[in-house]
Design a protein around this motif. Structure first.
Motif, PDB file in Angstrom:
ATOM      1  N   SER A   4      16.822  11.881  39.253  1.00 36.84           N
ATOM      2  CA  SER A   4      15.390  12.045  39.198  1.00 36.84           C
ATOM      3  C   SER A   4      14.785  10.705  38.863  1.00 36.84           C
ATOM      4  O   SER A   4      15.165   9.742  38.421  1.00 36.84           O
ATOM      5  CB  SER A   4      14.865  12.948  37.968  1.00 36.84           C
ATOM      6  N   SER A   5      13.476  10.460  39.277  1.00 44.92           N
ATOM      7  CA  SER A   5      12.757   9.227  39.491  1.00 44.92           C
ATOM      8  C   SER A   5      11.138   9.642  38.818  1.00 44.92           C
ATOM      9  O   SER A   5      10.876  10.750  38.709  1.00 44.92           O
ATOM     10  CB  SER A   5      12.605   8.770  40.857  1.00 44.92           C
ATOM     11  N   GLU A   6      10.621   8.412  38.373  1.00 46.47           N
ATOM     12  CA  GLU A   6       9.284   8.604  37.976  1.00 46.47           C
ATOM     13  C   GLU A   6       8.347   8.838  39.102  1.00 46.47           C
ATOM     14  O   GLU A   6       7.153   9.196  38.851  1.00 46.47           O
ATOM     15  CB  GLU A   6       8.805   7.271  37.353  1.00 46.47           C
ATOM     16  N   LYS A   7       8.709   8.627  40.189  1.00 44.92           N
ATOM     17  CA  LYS A   7       7.692   8.880  41.347  1.00 44.92           C
ATOM     18  C   LYS A   7       8.659  10.007  42.390  1.00 44.92           C
ATOM     19  O   LYS A   7       9.713  10.062  42.179  1.00 44.92           O
ATOM     20  CB  LYS A   7       7.296   7.531  42.210  1.00 44.92           C
ATOM     21  N   ALA A   8       7.697  10.420  43.064  1.00 44.68           N
ATOM     22  CA  ALA A   8       8.321  11.383  44.309  1.00 44.68           C
ATOM     23  C   ALA A   8       8.874  10.441  45.074  1.00 44.68           C
ATOM     24  O   ALA A   8       8.567   9.301  45.378  1.00 44.68           O
ATOM     25  CB  ALA A   8       7.061  12.125  44.949  1.00 44.68           C
ATOM     26  N   VAL A   9      10.128  10.857  45.587  1.00 44.37           N
ATOM     27  CA  VAL A   9      11.088  10.137  46.642  1.00 44.37           C
ATOM     28  C   VAL A   9      11.059  10.431  47.771  1.00 44.37           C
ATOM     29  O   VAL A   9      11.430  12.026  47.840  1.00 44.37           O
ATOM     30  CB  VAL A   9      12.313   9.701  45.805  1.00 44.37           C
ATOM     31  N   GLU A  10      10.984   9.966  48.770  1.00 46.53           N
ATOM     32  CA  GLU A  10      11.372  10.759  50.408  1.00 46.53           C
ATOM     33  C   GLU A  10      12.616  10.084  50.534  1.00 46.53           C
ATOM     34  O   GLU A  10      13.247   9.050  50.618  1.00 46.53           O
ATOM     35  CB  GLU A  10      10.416  10.285  51.253  1.00 46.53           C
TER      36      GLU A  10
END
Length: 194
Positions: free
Chosen positions: A1-7
């Motif tokens: 998981s990341s602090e920003k949306a990831v593509e």
């Protein structure tokens, strides 16, 4: 998981799957994308010779992805989950490699075609036919044929071009080495093999 949306791009490294589908949940809803040889290039989410999918993972979440694939061939394939940058680099490298292969094979094919036309020697015609079948086979196996035709049947006909390649290279070898006169046993083996 990341602090920003990831593509992320989910990509198969082989093109010969008739169906290659992806399923995932976003919130409470299920999503699917279809790909593979059965999906014409114009109807794919990404215009690419291989099955490629884009999946966005929202911030601070993870995502489970389900894959379904089907082929008449034995499936030996690799799967990669890559960032946009990694995917782009991979595609550029693939295009470069296949450009070199198609360019070199095309140049050799043209050279031998001119030799066969000017010298009127059957040997060069055999080699030109071998080269032509080789180019067809590589374009089918690599997936670049899909830009010209979306026929699933054409892809499965690649075994026919393999048989033609063997026939023409066998005929070329017999002619160049004069196996009928110089090596009769080998000549008979080549005839059986062809």
């Amino acid at each position: 998981s990341s602090e920003k949306a990831v593509e992320r791009f989910v990509r198969f490294d082989e093109v010969y799957m008739e169906n290659a589908d992806i399923y995932y949940r976003q919130g409470k809803q299920w999503y699917s994308q279809k790909n593979g040889l059965a999906v014409p290039i114009a109807e794919r989410n990404f215009v690419n010779r291989a099955p490629v999918f884009s999946v966005t993972v929202p911030a601070n979440e993870s995502k489970t992805i389900y894959l379904r694939f089907q082929s008449k061939y034995i499936l030996t394939l690799g799967l990669a989950v890559e960032s946009v940058n990694e995917f782009s680099k991979y595609e550029q490298w693939q295009i470069f490699i296949y450009s070199v292969v198609f360019g070199a094979a095309g140049a050799i094919l043209l050279y031998n075609l001119f030799l066969s036309l000017f010298l009127r020697e059957l040997t060069y015609i055999y080699y030109v036919m071998y080269g032509f079948c080789f180019l067809l086979f590589v374009s089918l196996y690599s997936g670049y044929f899909i830009y010209l035709s979306s026929s699933v049947g054409l892809f499965y006909d690649s075994a026919f071009f393999t048989a033609l390649m063997v026939t023409f290279i066998g005929a070329f070898t017999r002619k160049v080495l004069a196996t009928r006169q110089n090596m009769p046993r080998l000549d008979k083996a080549l005839v059986v093999f062809m």
